[in-house]
Design a protein around this motif. Structure first.
Motif, PDB file in Angstrom:
ATOM      1  N   GLY A 173      23.532   5.806  -5.453  1.00 60.80           N
ATOM      2  CA  GLY A 173      24.276   6.044  -6.679  1.00 60.80           C
ATOM      3  C   GLY A 173      23.488   5.789  -7.948  1.00 60.80           C
ATOM      4  O   GLY A 173      24.044   5.800  -9.048  1.00 60.80           O
ATOM      5  N   SER A 174      22.198   5.536  -7.827  1.00 57.84           N
ATOM      6  CA  SER A 174      21.359   5.306  -9.008  1.00 57.84           C
ATOM      7  C   SER A 174      19.923   5.640  -8.655  1.00 57.84           C
ATOM      8  O   SER A 174      19.567   5.777  -7.482  1.00 57.84           O
ATOM      9  CB  SER A 174      21.462   3.850  -9.481  1.00 57.84           C
ATOM     10  N   GLY A 175      19.093   5.764  -9.683  1.00 60.33           N
ATOM     11  CA  GLY A 175      17.690   6.066  -9.441  1.00 60.33           C
ATOM     12  C   GLY A 175      17.481   7.519  -9.082  1.00 60.33           C
ATOM     13  O   GLY A 175      18.216   8.402  -9.510  1.00 60.33           O
ATOM     14  N   ASP A 176      16.482   7.770  -8.269  1.00 60.83           N
ATOM     15  CA  ASP A 176      16.127   9.144  -7.909  1.00 60.83           C
ATOM     16  C   ASP A 176      16.894   9.582  -6.665  1.00 60.83           C
ATOM     17  O   ASP A 176      17.079   8.817  -5.730  1.00 60.83           O
ATOM     18  CB  ASP A 176      14.619   9.226  -7.637  1.00 60.83           C
ATOM     19  N   ASP A 177      17.294  10.840  -6.652  1.00 63.77           N
ATOM     20  CA  ASP A 177      18.051  11.358  -5.507  1.00 63.77           C
ATOM     21  C   ASP A 177      17.174  11.558  -4.274  1.00 63.77           C
ATOM     22  O   ASP A 177      17.634  11.375  -3.149  1.00 63.77           O
ATOM     23  CB  ASP A 177      18.726  12.677  -5.882  1.00 63.77           C
ATOM     24  N   GLU A 178      15.937  11.972  -4.494  1.00 59.70           N
ATOM     25  CA  GLU A 178      14.993  12.167  -3.390  1.00 59.70           C
ATOM     26  C   GLU A 178      13.640  11.626  -3.797  1.00 59.70           C
ATOM     27  O   GLU A 178      13.242  11.736  -4.972  1.00 59.70           O
ATOM     28  CB  GLU A 178      14.830  13.654  -3.053  1.00 59.70           C
ATOM     29  N   VAL A 179      12.926  11.058  -2.841  1.00 58.68           N
ATOM     30  CA  VAL A 179      11.556  10.599  -3.095  1.00 58.68           C
ATOM     31  C   VAL A 179      10.662  10.969  -1.926  1.00 58.68           C
ATOM     32  O   VAL A 179      11.120  11.036  -0.784  1.00 58.68           O
ATOM     33  CB  VAL A 179      11.497   9.063  -3.320  1.00 58.68           C
ATOM     34  N   TYR A 180       9.411  11.241  -2.234  1.00 57.69           N
ATOM     35  CA  TYR A 180       8.373  11.373  -1.216  1.00 57.69           C
ATOM     36  C   TYR A 180       7.658  10.032  -1.127  1.00 57.69           C
ATOM     37  O   TYR A 180       7.197   9.502  -2.155  1.00 57.69           O
ATOM     38  CB  TYR A 180       7.376  12.466  -1.586  1.00 57.69           C
ATOM     39  N   ILE A 181       7.566   9.480   0.057  1.00 57.32           N
ATOM     40  CA  ILE A 181       6.932   8.177   0.246  1.00 57.32           C
ATOM     41  C   ILE A 181       5.609   8.360   0.997  1.00 57.32           C
ATOM     42  O   ILE A 181       5.553   9.069   2.012  1.00 57.32           O
ATOM     43  CB  ILE A 181       7.855   7.222   1.020  1.00 57.32           C
ATOM     44  N   PHE A 182       4.567   7.713   0.490  1.00 54.23           N
ATOM     45  CA  PHE A 182       3.224   7.828   1.060  1.00 54.23           C
ATOM     46  C   PHE A 182       2.744   6.449   1.468  1.00 54.23           C
ATOM     47  O   PHE A 182       2.786   5.492   0.692  1.00 54.23           O
ATOM     48  CB  PHE A 182       2.264   8.442   0.039  1.00 54.23           C
ATOM     49  N   MET A 183       2.286   6.347   2.710  1.00 54.79           N
ATOM     50  CA  MET A 183       1.847   5.048   3.249  1.00 54.79           C
ATOM     51  C   MET A 183       0.367   5.094   3.640  1.00 54.79           C
ATOM     52  O   MET A 183      -0.137   6.131   4.005  1.00 54.79           O
ATOM     53  CB  MET A 183       2.685   4.690   4.471  1.00 54.79           C
ATOM     54  N   ASN A 222       0.808  -1.215   0.000  1.00 59.79           N
ATOM     55  CA  ASN A 222       0.000   0.000   0.000  1.00 59.79           C
ATOM     56  C   ASN A 222       0.845   1.270   0.000  1.00 59.79           C
ATOM     57  O   ASN A 222       0.373   2.346   0.344  1.00 59.79           O
ATOM     58  CB  ASN A 222      -0.950   0.028   1.204  1.00 59.79           C
ATOM     59  N   ILE A 223       2.113   1.145  -0.367  1.00 59.75           N
ATOM     60  CA  ILE A 223       3.042   2.283  -0.377  1.00 59.75           C
ATOM     61  C   ILE A 223       3.154   2.844  -1.786  1.00 59.75           C
ATOM     62  O   ILE A 223       3.140   2.095  -2.768  1.00 59.75           O
ATOM     63  CB  ILE A 223       4.429   1.846   0.133  1.00 59.75           C
ATOM     64  N   SER A 224       3.262   4.157  -1.891  1.00 55.76           N
ATOM     65  CA  SER A 224       3.522   4.785  -3.185  1.00 55.76           C
ATOM     66  C   SER A 224       4.470   5.964  -2.993  1.00 55.76           C
ATOM     67  O   SER A 224       4.754   6.360  -1.866  1.00 55.76           O
ATOM     68  CB  SER A 224       2.217   5.229  -3.848  1.00 55.76           C
ATOM     69  N   TYR A 225       4.949   6.509  -4.096  1.00 57.09           N
ATOM     70  CA  TYR A 225       5.970   7.555  -3.998  1.00 57.09           C
ATOM     71  C   TYR A 225       5.886   8.532  -5.172  1.00 57.09           C
ATOM     72  O   TYR A 225       5.266   8.250  -6.205  1.00 57.09           O
ATOM     73  CB  TYR A 225       7.369   6.933  -3.948  1.00 57.09           C
ATOM     74  N   ILE A 226       6.551   9.672  -5.003  1.00 61.05           N
ATOM     75  CA  ILE A 226       6.797  10.637  -6.074  1.00 61.05           C
ATOM     76  C   ILE A 226       8.273  11.000  -6.020  1.00 61.05           C
ATOM     77  O   ILE A 226       8.785  11.368  -4.955  1.00 61.05           O
ATOM     78  CB  ILE A 226       5.965  11.925  -5.915  1.00 61.05           C
ATOM     79  N   ALA A 227       8.976  10.903  -7.125  1.00 60.53           N
ATOM     80  CA  ALA A 227      10.348  11.401  -7.170  1.00 60.53           C
ATOM     81  C   ALA A 227      10.318  12.916  -6.983  1.00 60.53           C
ATOM     82  O   ALA A 227       9.528  13.623  -7.624  1.00 60.53           O
ATOM     83  CB  ALA A 227      10.999  11.041  -8.499  1.00 60.53           C
ATOM     84  N   ALA A 228      11.174  13.413  -6.103  1.00 62.99           N
ATOM     85  CA  ALA A 228      11.153  14.842  -5.770  1.00 62.99           C
ATOM     86  C   ALA A 228      11.474  15.724  -6.969  1.00 62.99           C
ATOM     87  O   ALA A 228      11.103  16.901  -6.992  1.00 62.99           O
ATOM     88  CB  ALA A 228      12.144  15.118  -4.637  1.00 62.99           C
TER      89      ALA A 228
END
Length: 350
Positions: A340-350, A84-90
């Protein structure tokens, strides 16, 4: 002799030099009293705000299933949906903020009634990159997109920016064909953009680009590609549902020199879709392939300006109280760049 200095915008003015030949202002242009210095050459009158523009636009960004690409070992729909977790790359949030907008997260798996209440608080929507092309996520993108079209049909200017996965899902929705995508060797590399034959860039994301930057887009690697799928120009134009809805603005070539459609703009709606990532140049650092030149940064800035300029045309003006309680500022981003890969920051929503 006493010497007094007054700090003016872009000028440190020495009264004792006011009448010298080296002064910036002529003596007749300066009036001095015991406490102030005045420039009397002109009076400034601030122009009135345009009542047809919204100067406090808010962009809704739909979250994506999972904890973020920084946790690549858990990339599966079953895991994402079960947690049930989702995210947005900052970087998507920063893109909207660069253009002068605020952001409200649209959490894809929250109750639909709540999700669509939040949709009424925004002036445009971003569909981000990612990997989820099936299940609840696809269904929610389709429902939001249909609602956006309804808003525009009813006379409300409501823009959409769709990037990478967003491009792919909109192509699937418009074509009504979930198998329309083709495989491309387009993961993690920078490319140029080739403007499509006889393309008219008026009223598109490229209209405000300076001529020199437009030229460099077609000769230099100024945009970041990171996708396994896409659509060839022939396939795109061969689908009447797609070619009647979208104009092809640019194409690009993958690592095997295979050409895919890279930027499209709806013919009748303020909908722009990118197979590339306008948000990465200025805000992501995990890949050495991401272009960070001054020209590349300008690409991000002009893309952001266009998005928000479209959102300013929205006349949706919800109450400040409702907006403030839903803004992304109520959440904290998680730093993930140490991977070292992917997004530098993410917002995580639970």
């Amino acid at each position: 002799m006493w010497r007094f200095y007054f700090c003016l915008p872009f000028l440190l003015f020495d009264i004792s030099a006011a009448t010298s030949a080296e002064s910036i202002f002529l003596p007749s242009q300066i009036r001095v009293d015991s406490s102030r210095v005045f420039d009397t050459r002109s009076s400034h009158v601030c122009s009135s705000p345009d009542p047809n523009l919204n100067y406090k636009p808010v962009i809704g960004i739909l979250t994506h299933p999972g904890e973020g690409r920084w946790d690549a070992g858990r990339h599966s729909l079953s895991y994402a949906y079960s947690t049930n977790i989702s995210y947005i790359a900052a970087s998507y949030v920063k893109l909207a903020e660069t253009g002068g907008a605020r952001v409200i997260p649209l959490i894809y798996n929250e109750p639909e009634e709540l999700l669509f209440q939040k949709l009424e608080l925004v002036n445009g929507v971003i569909f981000t990159g990612g990997w989820a092309k099936t299940g609840l996520y696809y269904d929610i993108v389709e429902k939001i997109f249909n609602k956006v079209l309804e808003k525009n049909d009813a006379g409300e200017h409501f823009p959409v920016y769709a990037m990478c996965l967003g491009f792919e899902i909109l192509s699937m929705i418009i074509s009504q064909n979930r198998d329309i995508l083709e495989r491309f060797n387009s993961v993690n590399y920078a490319s140029s953009l080739q403007f499509f034959e006889n393309v008219n860039i008026e009223a598109t994301v490229f209209q405000r680009f300076p001529p020199e930057l437009l030229k460099k887009l077609s000769t230099d690697c100024l945009v970041m590609q990171n996708h396994y799928f896409g659509i060839s120009p022939d396939n795109f134009q061969g689908k009447p549902s797609l070619s009647s809805f979208f104009n092809i603005l640019t194409t690009s070539a993958d690592k095997d020199s295979k050409t895919f459609v890279s930027t499209i703009r709806s013919k009748g709606y303020p909908v722009t879709a990118f197979q590339w990532h306008p948000e990465k140049n200025a805000f992501e650092w995990g890949s050495s392939e991401i272009p960070h030149s001054e020209d590349a940064i300008q690409v991000t800035q002009y893309a952001a300006n266009y998005l928000v300029s479209e959102a300013r045309k929205s006349m949706n003006r919800p109450s400040s109280e409702k907006v403030l309680s839903n803004l992304i500022y109520n959440y904290k981003p998680t730093y993930s760049g140490y991977k070292g890969s992917g997004d530098d920051e993410v917002y995580i929503f639970m």
